[in-house]
Design a protein around this motif. Structure first.
Motif, PDB file in Angstrom:
ATOM      1  N   ILE A  81     -31.650 -59.297  -6.567  1.00  0.00           N
ATOM      2  CA  ILE A  81     -31.800 -59.064  -5.125  1.00  0.00           C
ATOM      3  C   ILE A  81     -32.962 -59.874  -4.567  1.00  0.00           C
ATOM      4  O   ILE A  81     -32.842 -60.543  -3.536  1.00  0.00           O
ATOM      5  N   LEU A  82     -34.102 -59.835  -5.260  1.00  0.00           N
ATOM      6  CA  LEU A  82     -35.284 -60.525  -4.749  1.00  0.00           C
ATOM      7  C   LEU A  82     -35.125 -62.042  -4.811  1.00  0.00           C
ATOM      8  O   LEU A  82     -35.598 -62.756  -3.915  1.00  0.00           O
ATOM      9  N   ARG A  83     -34.458 -62.535  -5.832  1.00  0.00           N
ATOM     10  CA  ARG A  83     -34.237 -63.982  -5.906  1.00  0.00           C
ATOM     11  C   ARG A  83     -33.318 -64.462  -4.782  1.00  0.00           C
ATOM     12  O   ARG A  83     -33.459 -65.594  -4.296  1.00  0.00           O
ATOM     13  N   ARG A  84     -32.404 -63.611  -4.377  1.00  0.00           N
ATOM     14  CA  ARG A  84     -31.505 -63.973  -3.279  1.00  0.00           C
ATOM     15  C   ARG A  84     -32.266 -64.014  -1.953  1.00  0.00           C
ATOM     16  O   ARG A  84     -32.039 -64.897  -1.118  1.00  0.00           O
ATOM     17  N   GLU A  85     -33.188 -63.086  -1.749  1.00  0.00           N
ATOM     18  CA  GLU A  85     -33.918 -63.015  -0.491  1.00  0.00           C
ATOM     19  C   GLU A  85     -35.136 -63.948  -0.452  1.00  0.00           C
ATOM     20  O   GLU A  85     -35.510 -64.439   0.620  1.00  0.00           O
ATOM     21  N   PHE A  86     -35.754 -64.184  -1.607  1.00  0.00           N
ATOM     22  CA  PHE A  86     -36.975 -65.004  -1.671  1.00  0.00           C
ATOM     23  C   PHE A  86     -36.850 -66.023  -2.806  1.00  0.00           C
ATOM     24  O   PHE A  86     -37.626 -65.993  -3.777  1.00  0.00           O
TER      25      PHE A  86
ATOM     26  N   TYR B  79     -46.541 -64.434   1.871  1.00  0.00           N
ATOM     27  CA  TYR B  79     -45.315 -63.673   1.605  1.00  0.00           C
ATOM     28  C   TYR B  79     -45.545 -62.196   1.259  1.00  0.00           C
ATOM     29  O   TYR B  79     -44.586 -61.430   1.187  1.00  0.00           O
TER      30      TYR B  79
ATOM     31  N   ARG C  74     -44.018 -59.155   3.420  1.00  0.00           N
ATOM     32  CA  ARG C  74     -42.555 -59.172   3.480  1.00  0.00           C
ATOM     33  C   ARG C  74     -41.945 -58.870   2.115  1.00  0.00           C
ATOM     34  O   ARG C  74     -40.946 -58.150   2.015  1.00  0.00           O
ATOM     35  N   LEU C  75     -42.554 -59.407   1.082  1.00  0.00           N
ATOM     36  CA  LEU C  75     -42.043 -59.165  -0.261  1.00  0.00           C
ATOM     37  C   LEU C  75     -42.219 -57.698  -0.656  1.00  0.00           C
ATOM     38  O   LEU C  75     -41.334 -57.096  -1.269  1.00  0.00           O
TER      39      LEU C  75
ATOM     40  N   ALA D 221     -39.569 -55.690   1.027  1.00  0.00           N
ATOM     41  CA  ALA D 221     -38.289 -55.835   0.327  1.00  0.00           C
ATOM     42  C   ALA D 221     -38.295 -55.052  -0.979  1.00  0.00           C
ATOM     43  O   ALA D 221     -37.278 -54.437  -1.353  1.00  0.00           O
ATOM     44  N   TYR D 222     -39.438 -55.037  -1.679  1.00  0.00           N
ATOM     45  CA  TYR D 222     -39.551 -54.270  -2.927  1.00  0.00           C
ATOM     46  C   TYR D 222     -39.300 -52.785  -2.664  1.00  0.00           C
ATOM     47  O   TYR D 222     -38.619 -52.106  -3.433  1.00  0.00           O
TER      48      TYR D 222
ATOM     49  N   GLN E  67     -37.446 -51.476  -0.570  1.00  0.00           N
ATOM     50  CA  GLN E  67     -36.048 -51.208  -0.247  1.00  0.00           C
ATOM     51  C   GLN E  67     -35.137 -51.332  -1.466  1.00  0.00           C
ATOM     52  O   GLN E  67     -33.928 -51.089  -1.361  1.00  0.00           O
TER      53      GLN E  67
END
Length: 337
Positions: free
Chosen positions: A18-23, A70, A73-74, A77-78, A80
């Motif tokens: 998920i995180l690689r897709r967003e960041f 970052y 924002r990161l 996302a974490y 979520q």
């Protein structure tokens, strides 16, 4: 499943994707893993550990520049990410908050060792809390493309400079002698069982910390001292450093410490103290203390830290101190460190 495996799988099979897709750019540079506080980082977690600050989670360590750009924002996302993985939901308390999530890497290390990362002088190494260094040595790093996080952590995992280790051995020998070979007997001669119990506890703590030093492995927080030694003896310890080569030194002292913990000081064995010998071998606690000190002395002689044969460890502390090469460290009080 142990917590360390659960968290690694959570990152690899779920959260990391998920995180690689967003960041994508950020995650190519970030260090990720699970290091720091929490019994799972040392492999000590069990069914009793899972009622607080346990569950799927990991750390993302960013450079100062990336944290500034970052970080917020990161972290959002974490927060979520799925809170449950393989049927385990993370339970976090206010006291345990901040153990996982996004962190600036130097701020993370500063919590455990201050601004010098790693320490630049021997006095600083000597006075850092050892269980903090143990925490930094445990856990697991999943990725670290830039290598900065691992550079600092690997310097800690390489263990104490030798002069620092020797200085700490002198301090532990003095503590073992003072609490076990002197204070315990003095308290029992007075019939003061409470003070005798305190002396026994101090002796066991110092003896366990001595065993870690003789194996070049950082000692964990007090509640894990004995558990860590049994794991080390059985080859299950997660925080072996590169200087630990096995077999375990002073392994024979570990069950003796366990036996002391099950004994209760018996004042009837200390009646008519004026007639008793200096070392009252009628007391099982004294027997165990003296045997642990004998094993310790044998190890100190094997290392070349003393040539003496007296079982009273205090008498060897000056010989041990004389092995320290650094002038400032050699001038420290024997109990410092």
């Amino acid at each position: 499943m142990k917590g360390l495996e659960l968290c690694r799988r959570y990152f690899e099979e779920c959260a990391g994707t998920i995180l690689r897709r967003e960041f994508p750019e950020m995650m190519e540079r970030a260090a990720v893993g699970l290091v720091g506080e929490g019994s799972e980082c040392l492999g000590f977690d069990d069914e009793f550990s899972q009622d607080h600050d346990f569950g799927p989670g990991f750390c993302i360590w960013l450079s100062p520049e990336d944290a500034e750009r970052y970080g917020r924002r990161l972290q959002a996302a974490y927060e979520q990410l799925p809170g449950e993985f393989l049927g385990v939901r993370r339970l976090e308390t206010r006291r345990g908050a901040g153990r996982v999530g996004v962190m600036e890497l130097h701020s993370f290390f500063a919590r455990f060792m201050g601004a010098e990362q790693p320490p630049r002088n021997l006095r600083r190494w000597l006075n850092l809390p050892e269980h903090f260094l143990c925490l930094l040595s445990g856990g697991e790093v999943y990725q670290d493309p830039a290598g900065e996080f691992s550079r600092i952590r690997d310097a800690v995992r390489a263990y104490y400079p030798e002069d620092v280790r020797v200085k700490k051995i002198a301090a532990r020998a003095a503590e073992m002698s003072r609490s076990g070979q002197y204070n315990y007997a003095r308290a029992m001669r007075r019939g003061d069982v409470v003070s005798a119990c305190l002396a026994l506890a101090d002796f066991m703590r110092s003896a366990m910390r001595m065993i870690y030093l003789c194996n070049s492995v950082y000692a964990p927080y007090d509640k894990w001292l004995y558990r860590g030694l049994t794991d080390l003896r059985d080859g299950k310890h997660l925080i072996f450093g590169p200087r630990f080569s096995g077999p375990m030194r002073l392994a024979g002292a570990v069950p003796l410490i366990g036996e002391i913990s099950r004994l209760r000081p018996d004042v009837s064995l200390w009646e008519h103290p004026e007639t008793l010998p200096e070392v009252n071998q009628n007391d099982p606690c004294v027997q165990k203390i003296e045997e642990i000190c004998r094993l310790t002395l044998s190890e100190l002689r094997r290392e070349g830290l003393t040539e003496g044969t007296d079982n009273f460890l205090e008498r060897h502390t000056w010989d041990i101190m004389a092995k320290i090469q650094d002038p400032e460290l050699a001038r420290c009080h024997v109990l410092e460190g």
